[in-house]
Design an enzyme around this catalytic site. Sequence first.
Site, PDB file in Angstrom:
ATOM      1  N   GLU A 444       0.672  -1.163  -0.059  1.00 13.03           N
ATOM      2  CA  GLU A 444      -0.284   0.029   0.334  1.00 13.03           C
ATOM      3  C   GLU A 444       0.810   0.895   0.042  1.00 13.03           C
ATOM      4  OE1 GLU A 444      -3.388  -0.059   2.350  1.00 13.03           O
ATOM      5  OE2 GLU A 444      -3.794  -2.453   2.119  1.00 13.03           O
TER       6      GLU A 444
HETATM    7  C1  LIG Z   1       1.925  -9.661   0.918  1.00 14.91           C
HETATM    8  C2  LIG Z   1       2.181  -8.843  -0.343  1.00 14.91           C
HETATM    9  C3  LIG Z   1       0.681  -8.245  -0.225  1.00 14.91           C
HETATM   10  C4  LIG Z   1       0.137  -7.282  -1.885  1.00 14.91           C
HETATM   11  N1  LIG Z   1      -0.949  -7.514  -2.117  1.00 14.91           N
HETATM   12  C5  LIG Z   1      -1.142  -6.695  -3.376  1.00 14.91           C
HETATM   13  C6  LIG Z   1      -2.710  -6.437  -3.413  1.00 14.91           C
HETATM   14  O1  LIG Z   1      -3.234  -6.969  -2.738  1.00 14.91           O
HETATM   15  N2  LIG Z   1      -2.558  -5.891  -4.900  1.00 14.91           N
HETATM   16  C7  LIG Z   1      -1.503  -5.551  -5.393  1.00 14.91           C
HETATM   17  O2  LIG Z   1      -1.634  -4.676  -6.797  1.00 14.91           O
HETATM   18  N3  LIG Z   1      -0.489  -5.690  -5.339  1.00 14.91           N
HETATM   19  C8  LIG Z   1      -0.300  -6.255  -3.900  1.00 14.91           C
HETATM   20  N4  LIG Z   1       1.282  -6.606  -3.190  1.00 14.91           N
HETATM   21  C9  LIG Z   1       2.139  -5.387  -4.139  1.00 14.91           C
HETATM   22  C10 LIG Z   1       2.780  -4.129  -3.200  1.00 14.91           C
HETATM   23  O3  LIG Z   1       2.271  -3.468  -2.979  1.00 14.91           O
HETATM   24  C11 LIG Z   1       4.122  -4.539  -3.980  1.00 14.91           C
HETATM   25  O4  LIG Z   1       4.793  -5.205  -3.435  1.00 14.91           O
HETATM   26  C12 LIG Z   1       5.054  -2.485  -3.754  1.00 14.91           C
HETATM   27  O5  LIG Z   1       3.571  -1.617  -3.992  1.00 14.91           O
HETATM   28  C13 LIG Z   1       6.288  -2.753  -4.096  1.00 14.91           C
HETATM   29  O6  LIG Z   1       6.608  -2.678  -5.395  1.00 14.91           O
HETATM   30  P1  LIG Z   1       7.570  -4.790  -5.154  1.00 14.91           P
HETATM   31  O7  LIG Z   1       7.248  -4.744  -4.047  1.00 14.91           O
HETATM   32  O8  LIG Z   1       8.212  -4.737  -6.648  1.00 14.91           O
HETATM   33  O9  LIG Z   1       9.426  -3.280  -5.022  1.00 14.91           O
HETATM   34  P2  LIG Z   1       9.528  -2.782  -6.316  1.00 14.91           P
HETATM   35  O10 LIG Z   1       8.679  -1.139  -6.690  1.00 14.91           O
HETATM   36  O11 LIG Z   1      10.411  -2.915  -7.316  1.00 14.91           O
HETATM   37  O12 LIG Z   1      11.057  -2.115  -5.055  1.00 14.91           O
HETATM   38  C14 LIG Z   1      11.590  -2.345  -4.413  1.00 14.91           C
HETATM   39  C15 LIG Z   1      12.345  -1.793  -3.423  1.00 14.91           C
HETATM   40  O13 LIG Z   1      12.449  -0.491  -3.944  1.00 14.91           O
HETATM   41  C16 LIG Z   1      11.998   1.046  -2.854  1.00 14.91           C
HETATM   42  N5  LIG Z   1      11.799   1.494  -4.518  1.00 14.91           N
HETATM   43  C17 LIG Z   1      11.020   1.486  -5.302  1.00 14.91           C
HETATM   44  N6  LIG Z   1      11.088   2.955  -6.257  1.00 14.91           N
HETATM   45  C18 LIG Z   1      11.795   3.511  -5.697  1.00 14.91           C
HETATM   46  C19 LIG Z   1      11.760   4.914  -5.892  1.00 14.91           C
HETATM   47  N7  LIG Z   1      12.007   5.871  -7.084  1.00 14.91           N
HETATM   48  N8  LIG Z   1      12.901   5.690  -5.481  1.00 14.91           N
HETATM   49  C20 LIG Z   1      13.355   5.423  -4.235  1.00 14.91           C
HETATM   50  N9  LIG Z   1      13.070   3.547  -3.973  1.00 14.91           N
HETATM   51  C21 LIG Z   1      12.395   2.879  -4.432  1.00 14.91           C
HETATM   52  C22 LIG Z   1      10.914   0.226  -2.634  1.00 14.91           C
HETATM   53  O14 LIG Z   1      10.287   1.279  -1.286  1.00 14.91           O
HETATM   54  C23 LIG Z   1      11.038  -0.934  -2.012  1.00 14.91           C
HETATM   55  O15 LIG Z   1      11.902  -0.962  -1.312  1.00 14.91           O
HETATM   56  C24 LIG Z   1       1.470  -6.905  -2.412  1.00 14.91           C
HETATM   57  C25 LIG Z   1       2.103  -7.276  -2.159  1.00 14.91           C
HETATM   58  C26 LIG Z   1       2.915  -8.065  -1.198  1.00 14.91           C
HETATM   59  C27 LIG Z   1       3.671  -8.571  -0.671  1.00 14.91           C
END
Ligand SMILES: Cc1cc2nc3c(=O)[nH]c(=O)nc-3n(C[C@H](O)[C@H](O)[C@H](O)COP(=O)(O)OP(=O)(O)OC[C@H]3O[C@@H](n4cnc5c(N)ncnc54)[C@H](O)[C@@H]3O)c2cc1C
Length: 629
Positions: A444
């Site tokens: 979120e």
């Molecule tokens: C248990 C669980 C439940 C979830 N439920 C849902 C759901 O119901 N629906 C849904 O659509 N998604 C869901 N998600 C997805 C969740 O919202 C994403 O994991 C989240 O948005 C982060 O994306 P990512 O994991 O791909 O990380 P990435 O975007 O790949 O980021 C990896 C790291 O880099 C950091 N980062 C990324 N971009 C930047 C930037 N520009 N500047 C600085 N730091 C940055 C992030 O903060 C993170 O620490 C869920 C994930 C999990 C693990």
Amino acid sequence: MIATKEPAPKPEEPRDLIDTSKMSSGQRAALELTEAARETSREGTFASKIFMGDYDLRSIRPYPLQSTEDRDQGDAFLAQLEKLLREKVDPDEIDRTGEIPQPVIDALAKLGAFGIKISPEYGGLGLSQTNYCRAAALLGSFCGNLTALISAHQSIGVPQPLILFGTEEQKRKYLPRVAKGEISAFALTETGVGSDPATVQTHAEPTEDGSAFILNGDKLWCTNGTKAGVLVVMAKTPPKVVRGKSKDQITAFIVETDWPGVEVTHRCRFMGLKALYNAVVKFTNVRVPRENILLAEGKGLRVALSTLNTGRLTLPAACLGLSKRCLEISRKWAASRVQWGAPIGKHAAIADKLARMAANTFAIESMTWLAASRVDRDKHADVRLEAAMCKMWGSEQAWEIANEAVQIRGGRGYETAASLKARGEEPVPVERFLRDCRINTIFEGSSEIMRLFIAREALDPHLKVSGAVLNSKFPMGERLKAAVKAAAFYATWYPKQWLPLELFKVRPARNTILTAHLRYASRMSRKLGRSLFHAMVRNGPKLERQQLLLARFVEIGTEIFAITASCLRAERLLEADSQQNGDVLATIDYFCRSSRLRIEEKFRALRRNNDKAGYKLAQKVLGFDASKH
Ligand SMILES: Cc1cc2nc3c(=O)[nH]c(=O)nc-3n(C[C@H](O)[C@H](O)[C@H](O)COP(=O)(O)OP(=O)(O)OC[C@H]3O[C@@H](n4cnc5c(N)ncnc54)[C@H](O)[C@@H]3O)c2cc1C
């Protein structure tokens, strides 16, 4: 194709106020898409004004306490929910088996827990945001898996975007179903799409007659996905030509999971939240009727961002419940566990942890109820900043609190509840709490993204005044005109940031301790406004990319919000019941003093830090060219 020269943008369009000319095409696309979907504020809110040095308490003082009528309505539901949890739910068993028993889900549905905020007209309970957050806090104190089930369904699943953007026909069709317990989910994330939604690959093409769309793609980590009957799916739809350039469109669709072509291909499993019904969902030529578009074609990101703006409040409420429970567990243990001849709470190292846990829990509560009450006063209130601050700060503090609870419980903190029980001790589940709450700073809106989001809003007033001056995309004439306007604005705004206006603006509270902290917050707000301005002058458009610098501004602003919410809530609590005087004042005074230390440290770090060296080192570690930032 003939290349068309893009006409110069008009400076009054906020999305054009950020100079994207030096960004990579990927960065620019992501920024332009989110800027286009960004809600623009109607007028500054308390939190947004903090960053402009305008500490304006008028909209939040007196601190809005829940009305008796609203509280009574919530109490009736919460009493039933608590009874159900105590009598029918074993959260440790849910954690162990990775399954929520169907009778529990059925009982929750019967109680109306899937339609807490949905109006009775559509079959829901019609409770307020505050009561919904109270339910989230109760669930959060008990079982993370149930919290996620209920919250993913209601805060980001079908109900919230439908309440905000649904047509009457869509509401009549879907709200009664989801209110009764048909589970819903929100599907945005994909393998290549995490924090940056601009690169969504799932796509929907209109049918020849335009009556429907054909949806294809794969969604990752869709919470509730394996149980859901209905999903909100974000998909790319055919691009639109804007100013001669093809712009990607993202559209939000309501999709039913029993339609042909919808398939759950995998159930994901995690470190915590073992019973999360989280899925990879595949869409193969799924026919979605046009009337299932939410808001409008191309407005999907707007739907997602707006849904999250309020939906995000559930998470700090759940963190509050968890923090209170960890505090209670730690209080009991620190008072009764004797080592080295004294209860461990008598040893300064443990006492320090308890003080921080108590103070920060009070602050999470004060911030969350304040933001929730604004939604109750106006369903369309702009709580973007407040909710983001609550989410970022609340989830980070809750993680610290759960971590400290484990430390205070020592070896028992690391032991599972089942193992404790098996050898005759109280099955205290802090190990489960720690695992379950780790995700809160990631989903979120991760903590890093929340800082960027808040920074964007913090910079907005400055960008509106001076963004055009600094933007090399604008013609020189426009930039000069904007410079004259900006000079006029700053000529009056800047000197004001040096005047001790709090002596007039912040009227004394009943207690001098509270007055002193509120006036301090006001002083720091002016200092924040000045420092942000200085940083803009020093860095120009590059400031947008100075993440660590911006993060410090955001953190200072959030601390100011936390001090304010806590002092104002304390003021109301003391008015209502002067018996609490001692406890509340000790908590609030400790919180504000600690917050002051953090604020001062962050102001110092604006000037003296190791950011550049750290960045260079990280690029070396990565094998990247450090000169390209
Ligand atoms: C248990 C669980 C439940 C979830 N439920 C849902 C759901 O119901 N629906 C849904 O659509 N998604 C869901 N998600 C997805 C969740 O919202 C994403 O994991 C989240 O948005 C982060 O994306 P990512 O994991 O791909 O990380 P990435 O975007 O790949 O980021 C990896 C790291 O880099 C950091 N980062 C990324 N971009 C930047 C930037 N520009 N500047 C600085 N730091 C940055 C992030 O903060 C993170 O620490 C869920 C994930 C999990 C693990």
